[in-house]
Design a protein around this motif. Sequence first.
Motif, PDB file in Angstrom:
ATOM      1  N   ILE A   5       0.868  -1.178   0.000  1.00 10.47           N
ATOM      2  CA  ILE A   5       0.000   0.000   0.000  1.00 10.47           C
ATOM      3  C   ILE A   5       0.905   1.227   0.000  1.00 10.47           C
ATOM      4  O   ILE A   5       1.713   1.406   0.914  1.00 10.47           O
ATOM      5  CB  ILE A   5      -0.917   0.018   1.241  1.00 10.47           C
ATOM      6  N   VAL A   6       0.788   2.059  -1.017  1.00  9.10           N
ATOM      7  CA  VAL A   6       1.603   3.262  -1.152  1.00  9.10           C
ATOM      8  C   VAL A   6       0.702   4.483  -0.965  1.00  9.10           C
ATOM      9  O   VAL A   6      -0.303   4.632  -1.663  1.00  9.10           O
ATOM     10  CB  VAL A   6       2.291   3.335  -2.537  1.00  9.10           C
ATOM     11  N   THR A   7       1.059   5.354  -0.024  1.00  6.43           N
ATOM     12  CA  THR A   7       0.242   6.538   0.254  1.00  6.43           C
ATOM     13  C   THR A   7       0.726   7.744  -0.553  1.00  6.43           C
ATOM     14  O   THR A   7       1.785   7.716  -1.175  1.00  6.43           O
ATOM     15  CB  THR A   7       0.282   6.904   1.746  1.00  6.43           C
ATOM     16  N   ILE A  18       5.846   3.035  -6.898  1.00  4.42           N
ATOM     17  CA  ILE A  18       4.883   2.146  -7.562  1.00  4.42           C
ATOM     18  C   ILE A  18       5.535   1.451  -8.755  1.00  4.42           C
ATOM     19  O   ILE A  18       5.385   0.235  -8.945  1.00  4.42           O
ATOM     20  CB  ILE A  18       3.643   2.947  -8.008  1.00  4.42           C
ATOM     21  N   ARG A  19       6.256   2.208  -9.553  1.00  9.16           N
ATOM     22  CA  ARG A  19       6.902   1.621 -10.733  1.00  9.16           C
ATOM     23  C   ARG A  19       7.970   0.605 -10.335  1.00  9.16           C
ATOM     24  O   ARG A  19       8.074  -0.475 -10.923  1.00  9.16           O
ATOM     25  CB  ARG A  19       7.502   2.731 -11.592  1.00  9.16           C
ATOM     26  N   PRO A  27       2.007  -6.701  -6.114  1.00  9.21           N
ATOM     27  CA  PRO A  27       0.717  -6.010  -6.242  1.00  9.21           C
ATOM     28  C   PRO A  27       0.709  -4.698  -5.449  1.00  9.21           C
ATOM     29  O   PRO A  27       1.069  -4.683  -4.271  1.00  9.21           O
ATOM     30  CB  PRO A  27      -0.287  -7.006  -5.659  1.00  9.21           C
ATOM     31  N   VAL A  28       0.308  -3.614  -6.087  1.00  4.96           N
ATOM     32  CA  VAL A  28       0.347  -2.294  -5.473  1.00  4.96           C
ATOM     33  C   VAL A  28      -1.055  -1.711  -5.361  1.00  4.96           C
ATOM     34  O   VAL A  28      -1.809  -1.676  -6.341  1.00  4.96           O
ATOM     35  CB  VAL A  28       1.231  -1.326  -6.288  1.00  4.96           C
ATOM     36  N   THR A  29      -1.391  -1.254  -4.162  1.00  4.93           N
ATOM     37  CA  THR A  29      -2.593  -0.445  -3.942  1.00  4.93           C
ATOM     38  C   THR A  29      -2.147   0.997  -3.728  1.00  4.93           C
ATOM     39  O   THR A  29      -1.343   1.275  -2.834  1.00  4.93           O
ATOM     40  CB  THR A  29      -3.386  -0.924  -2.717  1.00  4.93           C
ATOM     41  N   VAL A  85       2.668  -4.682   2.933  1.00  3.85           N
ATOM     42  CA  VAL A  85       3.688  -3.713   3.323  1.00  3.85           C
ATOM     43  C   VAL A  85       3.120  -2.310   3.126  1.00  3.85           C
ATOM     44  O   VAL A  85       2.609  -1.997   2.049  1.00  3.85           O
ATOM     45  CB  VAL A  85       4.975  -3.893   2.497  1.00  3.85           C
ATOM     46  N   LEU A  86       3.187  -1.497   4.143  1.00  5.78           N
ATOM     47  CA  LEU A  86       2.707  -0.116   4.070  1.00  5.78           C
ATOM     48  C   LEU A  86       3.882   0.825   3.841  1.00  5.78           C
ATOM     49  O   LEU A  86       4.871   0.774   4.577  1.00  5.78           O
ATOM     50  CB  LEU A  86       1.988   0.261   5.372  1.00  5.78           C
ATOM     51  N   ILE A  87       3.771   1.672   2.822  1.00  6.61           N
ATOM     52  CA  ILE A  87       4.822   2.653   2.538  1.00  6.61           C
ATOM     53  C   ILE A  87       4.216   4.050   2.652  1.00  6.61           C
ATOM     54  O   ILE A  87       3.598   4.561   1.711  1.00  6.61           O
ATOM     55  CB  ILE A  87       5.441   2.443   1.141  1.00  6.61           C
ATOM     56  N   PRO A  88       4.365   4.697   3.822  1.00  3.48           N
ATOM     57  CA  PRO A  88       3.867   6.075   3.977  1.00  3.48           C
ATOM     58  C   PRO A  88       4.857   7.056   3.360  1.00  3.48           C
ATOM     59  O   PRO A  88       6.015   7.115   3.775  1.00  3.48           O
ATOM     60  CB  PRO A  88       3.774   6.230   5.493  1.00  3.48           C
TER      61      PRO A  88
END
Length: 403
Positions: A5-7, A18-19, A27-29, A85-88
Motif C-alpha cells: 500500500i503506497v500513500t 509504484i513503478r 501487487p500495489v494499492t 507492506v505499508l509505505i507512507p
Amino acid sequence: MNSVIVTDVRYRMSLAIIRSLGKKGIPVTAVEYDTTPYKSALGFFSRYTRKKEFLPGAPYENTAFINKIINLASVSTDSQFVKPVLIPVGLDSLTAVSKHKDVLEPYLSFIVPSPESIEIANDTGKLLEIAACKGIPCPETTTLYENETIEELAARLAYPVVIKYREGEILKFKPEKRYSIVKSPDRFIKVFEEMHSIQSCPIVQKYINGSGYGVSVVFDKNSDPLEIFCHKRLREYPVTGGPSCLCESIWNDRLVSYAVTLLKALKWQGVAMVEFKGDPEGDIRLMEINPRFWGSLPLSVAAKCDIPYAYYRASMGEKAETRLYEWHPSRYKLGKKMRFLFQDIMSLPGYLKLSSNKLRFLASFVLQLLNPRISDGVLELRDWRPSFYYVMQLLRKGKRKKQ
C-alpha cells in the motif's frame, strides 16, 4: 509475495515507488487523501497499480486515516492473513503511522522512525546540536537571543546569511519557501520579522557556497543501513535553492560516514536522506535530514540502487549484513544522471544569468537535453498515463501563474 500500500500518490516519488515495485510483480494499492483531485493522483494512472483508494487525510482526520489503512490491509490468501507492506510517503502520513505504530503492526508490515526521531529531524536547531556533538561539520548557526532585538541580531552577523524556519516542512511551504538568503542588515530585519511572525525564532546560518549532496539510506529495525545511495545536485529549480532538476549518482565515503553516524544517533529506522552542501573533499556542511522519501528518489532506481525495494525488504524484517567499512560504490552505477525535464528547462534562464560563459553553458545544456542516457524522473513511455497527467498538471499551473 506481500502486496504493498503506497500513500500520497500525488507525489512524483510515490510514482517511482509504484513503478519500482510493480515491475517486480508486487501487487500495489495506491491511496490518496480524499481532498486531492482525482487527476492529481498520479499513481492512480500507473499500469503497475492494481487497486486505487481514497482515504481521509492524516493531518486532520488521524483516526479515520488509520482505520481506513487497517481496512485496506484486511486481505486473506488461502485462509491465511498476509500482511501487506505499508509505505507512507508524505510527512503527515509518516507521522500518523509512527504515532499509531502499535495499532497498525498487527495488520501491516512497515518500518518508520519513532515520533521523537522525526521531531528532531524536522527541527533544524535540535538536529544541528546532535550533529555537532558527533563531530559532523555544521554551518555557523545562531538565532535571536533572549532580550535581544532583531536589529541587534542583524548588526552582529556577517553577510550573506540564510534564515530558516526551524520546522519548515510542517508549514506545508514548498522547499524554496522554507528559507531566505539575505545579503544586508536592512533586508535581514524585514525578512526575519516576517518569518518570526509565522514561526517563532527562525535560525540564522552562514551561507555555504558549493554544490548540494544527498546520502539516502534505508535503515533496518536494528538501525543499521540496509541500503545507501549518494547523489550530487547538478541543477536546481529555482536556481536559488529549490529541488534538484538534474542530479547524478556518486559515492563519497566521508558523507556516508557522517550520514550513518547521525542517523544511528537518532536510532533511525526506515528511509531518510541527509543533505550536505559544500565540497566533500574540503569544507562540507550538514544542511538537514529529510525524514521521508525525497524528490530525487527515481535516480536511485535508475542507477540500480533500488531504494523502494530495499524499504520493502526492511519492512518484512530483512537485516543489514554489510558493515559500514565494507560499503563500496560498485553497488550501483556511478555517473548516472536523472532530470525532471520541464523544471530543468525552466531553470535555464536563471543559470544563464549566473553563467560567466553563457554560450558554453547553453551548448552544454542543449546537449544534455538531447542525451537519451539521462533518465527522466516522471516521463516514461511504457507507463505513459501518469506522464500525461503530470504534463497536464504543469500546464494548468503555468496557466494559473500567467493569470
